[in-house]
Motif scaffolding. Structure first.
Motif, short mmCIF file in Angstrom:
data_model
loop_
_atom_site.label_atom_id
_atom_site.label_comp_id
_atom_site.label_asym_id
_atom_site.label_seq_id
_atom_site.Cartn_x
_atom_site.Cartn_y
_atom_site.Cartn_z
N ASP A 1 0.80 -1.22 0.00
CA ASP A 1 0.00 0.00 0.00
C ASP A 1 0.83 1.27 0.00
OD1 ASP A 1 -2.24 -1.60 0.08
OD2 ASP A 1 -2.57 -1.35 2.24
N ASN A 2 2.05 1.22 0.53
CA ASN A 2 2.79 2.45 0.80
C ASN A 2 4.16 2.56 0.15
OD1 ASN A 2 1.00 3.78 3.02
ND2 ASN A 2 1.23 1.66 3.68
N ALA A 3 4.81 1.46 -0.18
CA ALA A 3 6.17 1.52 -0.70
C ALA A 3 6.16 1.91 -2.17
CB ALA A 3 6.88 0.18 -0.52
N THR A 4 6.57 3.12 -2.45
CA THR A 4 6.66 3.63 -3.81
C THR A 4 8.03 4.28 -3.99
OG1 THR A 4 5.63 5.72 -3.17
CG2 THR A 4 4.18 4.00 -4.02
N GLU A 5 8.32 4.70 -5.20
CA GLU A 5 9.61 5.33 -5.46
C GLU A 5 9.82 6.51 -4.51
OE1 GLU A 5 11.82 7.58 -9.19
OE2 GLU A 5 10.34 6.00 -9.59
N GLY A 6 10.94 6.49 -3.81
CA GLY A 6 11.26 7.55 -2.86
C GLY A 6 10.97 7.20 -1.41
N THR A 7 10.23 6.12 -1.15
CA THR A 7 9.96 5.71 0.23
C THR A 7 11.25 5.29 0.92
OG1 THR A 7 7.74 4.94 -0.35
CG2 THR A 7 8.69 4.10 1.69
N ARG A 8 11.47 5.82 2.11
CA ARG A 8 12.68 5.49 2.87
C ARG A 8 12.35 4.42 3.91
NH1 ARG A 8 16.62 9.98 2.37
NH2 ARG A 8 17.59 9.33 4.33
N LEU A 9 13.27 3.48 4.08
CA LEU A 9 13.08 2.38 5.02
C LEU A 9 14.39 2.12 5.76
CD1 LEU A 9 11.25 -0.08 2.60
CD2 LEU A 9 10.16 1.12 4.52
N LYS A 10 14.27 1.56 6.95
CA LYS A 10 15.43 1.07 7.68
C LYS A 10 15.47 -0.45 7.56
CE LYS A 10 15.71 0.72 12.25
NZ LYS A 10 15.87 1.03 13.69
N VAL A 11 16.64 -0.98 7.23
CA VAL A 11 16.80 -2.43 7.14
C VAL A 11 18.02 -2.85 7.95
CG1 VAL A 11 15.76 -2.49 4.84
CG2 VAL A 11 18.23 -2.44 5.06
N VAL A 12 17.97 -4.07 8.45
CA VAL A 12 19.10 -4.68 9.13
C VAL A 12 19.51 -5.90 8.32
CG1 VAL A 12 19.90 -5.83 11.22
CG2 VAL A 12 18.35 -3.87 11.40
N GLY A 13 20.78 -5.97 8.01
CA GLY A 13 21.27 -7.09 7.21
C GLY A 13 22.31 -6.64 6.21
N PRO A 14 22.65 -7.51 5.31
CA PRO A 14 22.09 -8.86 5.08
C PRO A 14 22.54 -9.89 6.12
CG PRO A 14 23.15 -7.96 3.11
CD PRO A 14 23.60 -7.13 4.26
N ARG A 15 21.64 -10.85 6.38
CA ARG A 15 21.95 -12.04 7.16
C ARG A 15 21.81 -13.24 6.22
NH1 ARG A 15 20.51 -10.82 12.82
NH2 ARG A 15 19.12 -9.02 12.93
N ASN A 16 22.54 -14.32 6.52
CA ASN A 16 22.42 -15.50 5.66
C ASN A 16 22.48 -16.78 6.49
OD1 ASN A 16 22.34 -17.34 3.58
ND2 ASN A 16 23.80 -16.26 2.31
N HIS A 17 21.34 -17.45 6.62
CA HIS A 17 21.28 -18.79 7.22
C HIS A 17 20.86 -19.83 6.18
CE1 HIS A 17 22.00 -17.73 11.41
NE2 HIS A 17 21.24 -16.67 11.24
N PHE A 18 20.98 -19.46 4.92
CA PHE A 18 20.56 -20.35 3.82
C PHE A 18 21.64 -20.32 2.74
CE2 PHE A 18 17.13 -21.20 0.40
CZ PHE A 18 17.12 -22.56 0.67
#
Length: 323
Positions: free
Chosen positions: A92-109
């Motif tokens: 509903d909300n993620a469009t071009e220009g939307t800012r987000l905080k992410v943690v990672g990358p993590r890899n258990h696969f």
């Protein structure tokens, strides 16, 4: 230390019915951390939820060398009918220009070196396998991908997979029924590894068919928890010493370490609370964990260096954690 990164949505595309992809770039201008096939991001949403999404681009120009790249990340998001607000918010909300905080990358696969691979995807489970296929192709390994879904219109990235020709078998259920696992897994060549991601029913069936194969042949990533052991005599109270905060907390029977720490004012990020996502992964400084998650490999469990505190407990009377 897993990095925290500020990202911005560079582009958004519709990949299939109810599936969008988001291309993420650095919001600060700093290079994005490198990654390897099988890695995922923890996306911290403005509504307070944390959700995990597999990186599904091609990491060939950044992740294989260990160098830090400066490109973009791509994730795909399925609009879950029973979403608790994660996928719905992004759709509903993620469009071009939307800012987000992410943690990672993590890899258990992680994709391990092998002579050959059989990749089995169910629905949105195609996402972590896309970069694996690209790497296997780049490395000249023998491989096959079997990709099942409800229908072609619900299966993402079909056009992208066309470049691999007959190595990819697309298997819509409304055309062919369920994946023919006995045929797919019946006669594997020596040294072949099996990687599978998708709904629990598919993973359980694949595990059953791989039961007689050599150890470490099958590698799976789950979206929901596998059946685990809870309660009974093993679900007894124990103490957790919090090395970083200086507290000692009693974990009662029937209460998770995560909840016990929260009651004592020690907040640890979490998402699934089912031992699937690895958001609450915590370093173990002393003591022996009773692992009940669906993330860690047998080798990681034996090492006992980390644990998922939303479901796992202690084998003894005390654990020392880096919290």
């Amino acid at each position: 230390m897993v990095p925290t990164v500020e990202v911005v949505v560079v582009s958004r595309n519709t990949e299939a019915e109810s599936v969008i992809s988001l291309e993420l770039g650095s919001a600060t201008g700093e290079p994005l951390p490198s990654w390897t096939p099988g890695a995922h991001l923890d996306v911290w949403l403005p509504n307070g939820l944390i959700r995990q999404y597999s990186l599904c681009g091609d990491c060939g120009d950044t992740g294989d060398t260990g160098d830090t790249g400066s490109g973009t990340w791509r994730v795909a998001v399925l609009a879950e009918p029973r979403s608790r607000g994660g996928s719905a918010w992004l759709h509903d909300n993620a469009t071009e220009g939307t800012r987000l905080k992410v943690v990672g990358p993590r890899n258990h696969f992680e994709l391990l070196p092998a002579r050959g691979y059989v990749f089995i995807a169910g629905g949105i489970g195609i996402t972590p396998l896309l970069p694996m296929v690209a790497k296997a192709q780049r490395d000249g390994a023998g491989w096959r991908l079997w990709y099942g879904g409800r229908s072609r219109r619900s299966m993402a990235f079909l056009e992208e997979l066309e470049r691999y020709g007959e190595r990819v078998r697309v298997w819509p259920q409304d055309e062919h029924g369920l994946l023919d696992l006995p045929a797919i897994l019946g006669e594997l060549e020596s040294g072949t590894l099996v990687y599978c991601c998708g709904p629990a029913s598919l993973l359980d069936a694949v595990q059953e068919h791989c039961r007689e194969l050599p150890p470490k042949t099958l590698h799976v990533e789950r979206f929901t928890a596998s059946e685990r052991r809870d309660g009974g005599e093993d679900d007894r109270p124990f103490e957790v010493e919090c090395a970083a905060s200086g507290l000692t907390v009693t974990v009662p029977a029937g209460v998770s370490i995560l909840d016990s720490l929260a009651r004592a004012g020690v907040e640890v990020p979490s998402s699934c609370t089912e031992g699937v996502c690895a958001t609450c992964e915590t370093v173990v400084l002393d003591g022996e964990p009773d692992h009940r998650d669906s993330v860690l490999s047998e080798e990681e469990r034996e090492e006992g260096e980390v644990m998922m505190i939303c479901v796992s407990r202690a084998k003894g009377g005390r654990l020392v954690l880096d919290v």
